[in-house]
Scaffold this motif. Structure first.
Motif, PDB file in Angstrom:
ATOM      1  N   VAL A  94      -8.683   9.043  72.935  1.00 46.22           N
ATOM      2  CA  VAL A  94      -7.417   9.259  72.620  1.00 46.22           C
ATOM      3  C   VAL A  94      -6.304   8.200  72.987  1.00 46.22           C
ATOM      4  N   CYS A  95      -6.446   7.626  74.116  1.00 48.98           N
ATOM      5  CA  CYS A  95      -5.476   6.971  74.821  1.00 48.98           C
ATOM      6  C   CYS A  95      -5.874   5.369  74.939  1.00 48.98           C
ATOM      7  N   ILE A  96      -6.931   5.120  74.937  1.00 42.46           N
ATOM      8  CA  ILE A  96      -7.189   3.656  75.474  1.00 42.46           C
ATOM      9  C   ILE A  96      -7.178   2.653  74.167  1.00 42.46           C
ATOM     10  N   PRO A  97      -6.397   1.545  74.221  1.00 45.56           N
ATOM     11  CA  PRO A  97      -6.444   0.648  72.968  1.00 45.56           C
ATOM     12  C   PRO A  97      -7.559  -0.540  73.303  1.00 45.56           C
ATOM     13  N   GLU A  98      -7.911  -0.751  72.208  1.00 43.78           N
ATOM     14  CA  GLU A  98      -8.983  -2.190  71.975  1.00 43.78           C
ATOM     15  C   GLU A  98      -8.229  -3.121  72.411  1.00 43.78           C
ATOM     16  N   THR A  99      -8.615  -3.956  73.426  1.00 43.87           N
ATOM     17  CA  THR A  99      -7.581  -5.374  73.752  1.00 43.87           C
ATOM     18  C   THR A  99      -8.610  -6.474  73.378  1.00 43.87           C
ATOM     19  N   ARG A 100      -9.823  -6.351  73.054  1.00 41.63           N
ATOM     20  CA  ARG A 100     -10.699  -7.608  72.735  1.00 41.63           C
ATOM     21  C   ARG A 100      -9.852  -8.597  71.854  1.00 41.63           C
ATOM     22  N   LYS A 101      -9.871  -9.898  72.458  1.00 40.64           N
ATOM     23  CA  LYS A 101      -9.492 -10.765  71.602  1.00 40.64           C
ATOM     24  C   LYS A 101      -8.002 -10.934  71.375  1.00 40.64           C
ATOM     25  N   ARG A 102      -7.383 -10.230  72.157  1.00 36.54           N
ATOM     26  CA  ARG A 102      -5.712 -10.027  72.064  1.00 36.54           C
ATOM     27  C   ARG A 102      -5.155 -10.790  73.350  1.00 36.54           C
ATOM     28  N   SER A 103      -4.251 -11.511  72.954  1.00 42.08           N
ATOM     29  CA  SER A 103      -3.480 -12.126  74.080  1.00 42.08           C
ATOM     30  C   SER A 103      -2.515 -11.284  74.974  1.00 42.08           C
ATOM     31  N   LEU A 104      -2.091 -11.452  76.012  1.00 40.01           N
ATOM     32  CA  LEU A 104      -1.429 -10.632  76.839  1.00 40.01           C
ATOM     33  C   LEU A 104       0.133 -10.254  76.075  1.00 40.01           C
ATOM     34  N   GLU A 105       0.554 -11.162  75.205  1.00 36.80           N
ATOM     35  CA  GLU A 105       1.807 -10.890  74.546  1.00 36.80           C
ATOM     36  C   GLU A 105       1.734 -10.324  73.526  1.00 36.80           C
ATOM     37  N   GLU A 106       0.322 -10.021  72.678  1.00 30.66           N
ATOM     38  CA  GLU A 106      -0.205  -9.167  71.575  1.00 30.66           C
ATOM     39  C   GLU A 106      -0.196  -7.790  72.133  1.00 30.66           C
ATOM     40  N   ILE A 107      -0.897  -7.485  73.308  1.00 25.90           N
ATOM     41  CA  ILE A 107      -0.952  -6.280  73.879  1.00 25.90           C
ATOM     42  C   ILE A 107       0.386  -5.681  74.345  1.00 25.90           C
ATOM     43  N   GLU A 108       1.187  -6.376  74.723  1.00 20.99           N
ATOM     44  CA  GLU A 108       2.488  -5.746  75.142  1.00 20.99           C
ATOM     45  C   GLU A 108       3.179  -5.584  73.950  1.00 20.99           C
ATOM     46  N   ASN A 109       3.127  -6.247  72.815  1.00 23.19           N
ATOM     47  CA  ASN A 109       3.850  -5.656  71.540  1.00 23.19           C
ATOM     48  C   ASN A 109       3.294  -4.578  71.207  1.00 23.19           C
ATOM     49  N   TYR A 110       2.126  -4.222  71.360  1.00 26.82           N
ATOM     50  CA  TYR A 110       1.356  -3.034  70.960  1.00 26.82           C
ATOM     51  C   TYR A 110       2.045  -1.716  71.450  1.00 26.82           C
ATOM     52  N   PHE A 111       2.427  -1.614  72.786  1.00 20.72           N
ATOM     53  CA  PHE A 111       2.946  -0.807  73.319  1.00 20.72           C
ATOM     54  C   PHE A 111       4.419  -0.831  72.970  1.00 20.72           C
ATOM     55  N   ARG A 112       4.902  -1.821  72.677  1.00 14.12           N
ATOM     56  CA  ARG A 112       6.468  -1.872  72.181  1.00 14.12           C
ATOM     57  C   ARG A 112       6.445  -1.232  70.845  1.00 14.12           C
ATOM     58  N   THR A 113       5.648  -1.330  69.762  1.00 12.69           N
ATOM     59  CA  THR A 113       5.716  -0.920  68.500  1.00 12.69           C
ATOM     60  C   THR A 113       4.814   0.532  68.293  1.00 12.69           C
ATOM     61  N   GLY A 114       4.005   0.484  69.263  1.00 13.85           N
ATOM     62  CA  GLY A 114       3.024   1.734  69.146  1.00 13.85           C
ATOM     63  C   GLY A 114       2.140   1.567  67.858  1.00 13.85           C
ATOM     64  N   ARG A 115       2.005   0.527  67.099  1.00 12.38           N
ATOM     65  CA  ARG A 115       1.065   0.488  66.001  1.00 12.38           C
ATOM     66  C   ARG A 115       0.627  -0.798  65.514  1.00 12.38           C
ATOM     67  N   THR A 116       1.180  -1.981  66.248  1.00 14.89           N
ATOM     68  CA  THR A 116       0.593  -3.190  65.825  1.00 14.89           C
ATOM     69  C   THR A 116       0.460  -4.309  67.029  1.00 14.89           C
TER      70      THR A 116
END
Length: 527
Positions: free
Chosen positions: A492-514
């Motif tokens: 339910v809660c953990i996103p897949e972070t494989r091959k994502r930069s730290l900035e992309e992961i941060e943007n995922y939590f900012r937008t909640g979808r991308t």
């Protein structure tokens, strides 16, 4: 006349179109070298110095793994008949010796919350050598129980500091192609430290085990003195030229630092000091909650009390092999499983490994629960002549069945450790360093480690008393239920972070979808 004008207009339009095409072609030719340089920058990366920096740092995790399980081979000696009366431990004192390490680790995690941002990740790691060496010296020269407990507490402080600082340091000096594999290095070296302790415990006296534990910390300090601070740390201090120099040192002299520097600088520029009110924003509370809950669940699976009391657990389970050899076998399997996880981290993905890990731990802890709750059937005394010819065969079958059942706790424990070390062991550390926002990473990582070790202390302290009161059945049942929650939380809660930069992961939590970064989204909205 009209036809002539039309022809001239058509000719003029064709000339204009030709000029536009020529300009576009010239522009593409001029930018082709830049595009090629950008595309080939990753292929020009040299990882040799990066690996050296990571190796220097994770020696702290080696020390952490070594000190965590120091009590496993030592406690049976302190409770034996031949020990010095000043050092003899009863059940309560043994419980404190096993669990006080976790209290020290919690204190070290709290200290790292401030040191990470005050003096930087690298210096925090180096500072951990002070309590580590002092603690080992106290235990090695102990003449009474307070020296043993104080030494154990100090090595826990060092463990908490390294657990909070090393994963963050590694994530900040690594690039995304190798961050998954390198992010599992803290867990691998911690497991290797555990295996080293188990192996040395077979032949080395307990005092010399303590002396040997101080050696990796000294080597770590010497090596880290020649390693750089993280580029993120330097850019946050405004030292751009030094950050570029560090990146070239880490990636190779031919590496184009402009893209990575720009990405890191953009991430820093869009962040300001946060307030308590701003913690209500999803970009902060979501990754922090995920990290905290993962560390809590990681400990509630029972991994710390199982490792700390491994030899006493095997002795209570009546395993055929000697308990100290069983512990060494488990340590070897744990090292193998972490190596497997490291190779699959960036191929299978984080979530797939967490699913596999949760299922293996659930099945093995369920088996251990049933084994520890099962009582042997009463023996049947056969005295009639009609059955006398079958008595010997029955005895052989009973002995064979008893041998198989006695190995089942060892096999189930090996599977449990294998499952944990494949997923919830290394990935929890890795995700903590990946998902925490940069502006709160130092404090939040310290908070995660503190929550983790307070949980470990409570569980390790309670484990001994639960076993004395109810046997191994109740603790194993609790661990089985927790593994179910691990499965659900991952789904339910953990996103897949494989091959994502730290900035992309941060943007995922900012937008909640991308994961896609958009330049016009600030990390903190001014209140």
């Amino acid at each position: 006349m009209t036809c002539s004008l039309t022809t001239k207009k058509r000719s003029k339009a064709l000339e204009e179109l030709s000029r536009c095409f020529t300009a576009v072609q010239r522009n593409m030719e001029e930018n082709t070298p830049l595009l090629k340089r950008t595309a080939s920058s990753d292929s020009q990366i040299s990882n040799a110095r990066l690996y050296l920096a990571v190796f220097s740092a994770v020696l702290g995790n080696f020390n952490f793994g070594y000190s965590l399980v120091y009590s496993s081979p030592v406690l049976p000696r302190f409770k034996g008949p031949d020990v010095d009366p000043q050092l003899r431990m009863d059940t309560n004192q043994a419980a404190w010796f096993g669990s006080i390490y976790s209290l020290g680790a919690a204190a070290g995690g709290l200290g790292a919350m401030f040191l990470n941002d005050l003096i930087g990740r690298k210096m925090s790691i180096m500072m951990s050598a002070v309590p580590s060496t002092a603690g080992y010296m106290l235990m090695g020269g102990a003449v009474n129980l307070w020296m043993l407990h104080t030494g154990r507490f100090l090595t826990g402080v060092a463990g908490g500091m390294t657990a909070a600082s090393i994963p963050v340091y590694i994530s900040e000096i690594s690039h995304k192609k190798v961050r998954g594999a390198l992010g599992s290095c803290p867990q691998i070296t911690a497991v290797f430290g555990t295996l080293t302790l188990y192996a040395l415990g077979l032949v080395v006296p307990w005092r010399w085990l303590a002396v040997a534990g101080s050696v990796p910390a000294v080597i770590m300090v010497v090596l880290l003195a020649f390693m750089p601070s993280s580029p993120r740390r330097l850019l946050s201090l405004g030292q751009v030229q030094k950050a570029e120099k560090v990146l070239r040192w880490l990636r190779g002299s031919n590496y184009n630092t402009n893209i990575e520097i720009s990405a890191i600088q953009h991430s820093i520029n869009t962040q300001v000091k946060i307030t308590w009110a701003q913690l209500a924003s999803p970009i902060y509370y979501k990754p922090i909650l995920i990290s905290v809950v993962m560390r809590f669940l990681q400990q509630m699976t029972g991994i710390t009390p199982i490792l700390v009391y491994l030899e006493p657990i095997f002795a209570k389970s009546n395993v055929t092999l000697e308990a100290r050899y069983d512990a060494a076998i488990v340590g070897a399997v744990r090292l193998l499983s972490v190596a497997v996880a490291a190779s699959l981290m960036d191929k299978a993905g984080r979530k797939a490994l967490l699913y596999t890990s949760s299922m293996l731990m659930f099945l093995s802890s369920l088996t251990l629960t049933m084994i520890s709750h099962t009582t042997p059937c009463p023996a049947i005394n056969i005295t009639t002549p009609a059955y006398s010819s079958h008595t010997e065969l029955g005895s052989m079958l009973q002995a064979s069945q008893g041998t198989a059942m006695s190995l089942l706790p060892l096999i189930s424990t090996v599977v449990f450790i294998f499952g944990y070390a494949m997923g919830w062991g290394p990935i929890t550390w890795l995700l903590m360093s990946e998902v925490l926002p940069l502006v709160a990473r130092g404090v939040a990582s310290g908070l995660c480690v503190t929550v983790s070790w307070v949980t470990a202390f409570a569980l390790t302290q309670a484990f001994t008393h639960l076993v004395d009161a109810y046997g191994l059945y109740v603790p194993y049942l609790i661990f089985t239920v927790v593994c179910v929650f691990c499965l659900l939380f991952n789904a339910v809660c953990i996103p897949e972070t494989r091959k994502r930069s730290l900035e992309e992961i941060e943007n995922y939590f900012r937008t909640g979808r991308t994961f896609t970064i958009r330049e016009n989204h600030p990390s903190v909205v001014s209140s």
